[in-house]
Design an enzyme around this catalytic site. Structure first.
Site, PDB file in Angstrom:
ATOM      1  N   LYS A   1       9.459   3.684   9.133  1.00 27.65           N
ATOM      2  CA  LYS A   1       8.888   3.197  10.389  1.00 27.65           C
ATOM      3  C   LYS A   1       8.327   1.808  10.150  1.00 27.65           C
ATOM      4  CE  LYS A   1       6.106   5.964  12.606  1.00 27.65           C
ATOM      5  NZ  LYS A   1       4.968   6.864  12.858  1.00 27.65           N
TER       6      LYS A   1
ATOM      7  N   LYS B   1      12.991  10.827  14.470  1.00 29.22           N
ATOM      8  CA  LYS B   1      11.773  11.057  15.273  1.00 29.22           C
ATOM      9  C   LYS B   1      11.827  10.191  16.526  1.00 29.22           C
ATOM     10  CE  LYS B   1       7.772  11.024  13.220  1.00 29.22           C
ATOM     11  NZ  LYS B   1       6.784  10.334  12.351  1.00 29.22           N
TER      12      LYS B   1
END
Ligand SMILES: O=C[C@H](O)COP(=O)(O)O
Length: 233
Positions: A27, A89
């Protein structure tokens, strides 16, 4: 409880894995709550981790996009999934029922992350639990200046989320500015996954990840028996 550590590059990924992270999440913390790294960066980190840590579960995010941007989200999901991560995700804001339906049918292994700054949206949770898609559900916060999830959402609500997700046969994860000091409450809530970024750095969540903080959190999450649930704030 598995410790998920969000990392942004190869150095951080190796640092987190060396320090005992159970799940490494790719991320860009400077690009938002679920900020996306480039596909090239994701592929690079995955290649290094797969070689050095075969079997270590890996996830990656698709960016902070509104629930209405279904086509763009699906496009990104396919790109991220093609990098050989275990889970993609995807942040789901309230009103994201149609997005959940699209994700359920997209063919990739998606973990919806319910954005819960204002509490867990019960109808969105029900929607996510329909059918057999999604191996896990997480909650997270979008406003990283608003404090820990555990002080923003009543503990019984978090407990209810964990129970509902688990009784559906899925893993339940909590994230959202969780702090080192939240470890006893997390042990009491006992989610399957606890996700961290800010607590793994000194200062801002976009600062460098510190392996010593990963180790310390790992120790605190595992310490002792299941703690009693603290009184709601
Ligand atoms: O998926 C987990 C997140 O990266 C959590 O980030 P945070 O601890 O800074 O809220």
């Amino acid at each position: 409880m598995q410790l998920l550590a969000s990392v942004r590059d190869v150095d951080e990924a190796l640092c987190a894995a060396d320090a005992g992270a159970d799940l490494v999440d790719l991320k860009d913390p400077a690009a938002g709550a679920l900020g996306a790294l480039t596909i090239e960066r994701i592929a690079q980190v995955v290649a290094v981790l797969r070689a050095r840590y075969p079997g270590l579960p890996l996830s990656a995010t698709t960016g902070d996009l509104p629930a209405s941007a279904i086509e763009e989200i699906l496009r990104r999901v396919q790109g991220v999934a093609a990098c050989d991560v275990d889970y993609v995700k995807v942040g789901v804001w309230p009103g994201g029922g149609a997005l959940l339906d699209a994700l359920a049918d997209c063919g990739a292994t998606v973990v919806p992350v319910l954005v819960a700054d204002a509490g867990i949206n019960a109808s969105l949770l029900d929607h996510a639990l329909r059918g057999r898609a999604f191996p896990a559900l997480m909650v997270d916060t979008a406003d990283k200046g608003g404090g820990s999830l555990l002080r923003r959402v009543p503990l019984p609500e978090l407990s209810g989320f964990i129970a509902a997700v688990r009784s559906s046969g899925r893993l339940a994860g909590l994230a959202g500015s969780l702090r080192m000091e939240d470890a006893p409450a997390l042990r009491a809530l006992a989610p399957d996954i606890a996700g961290f970024r800010g607590a793994l750095t000194h200062g801002e969540r976009a600062a460098a990840l510190d392996g010593r903080r990963v180790r310390e959190l790992r120790r605190r999450l595992a310490a002792g028996a299941r703690a009693p649930l603290p009184a709601a704030a």
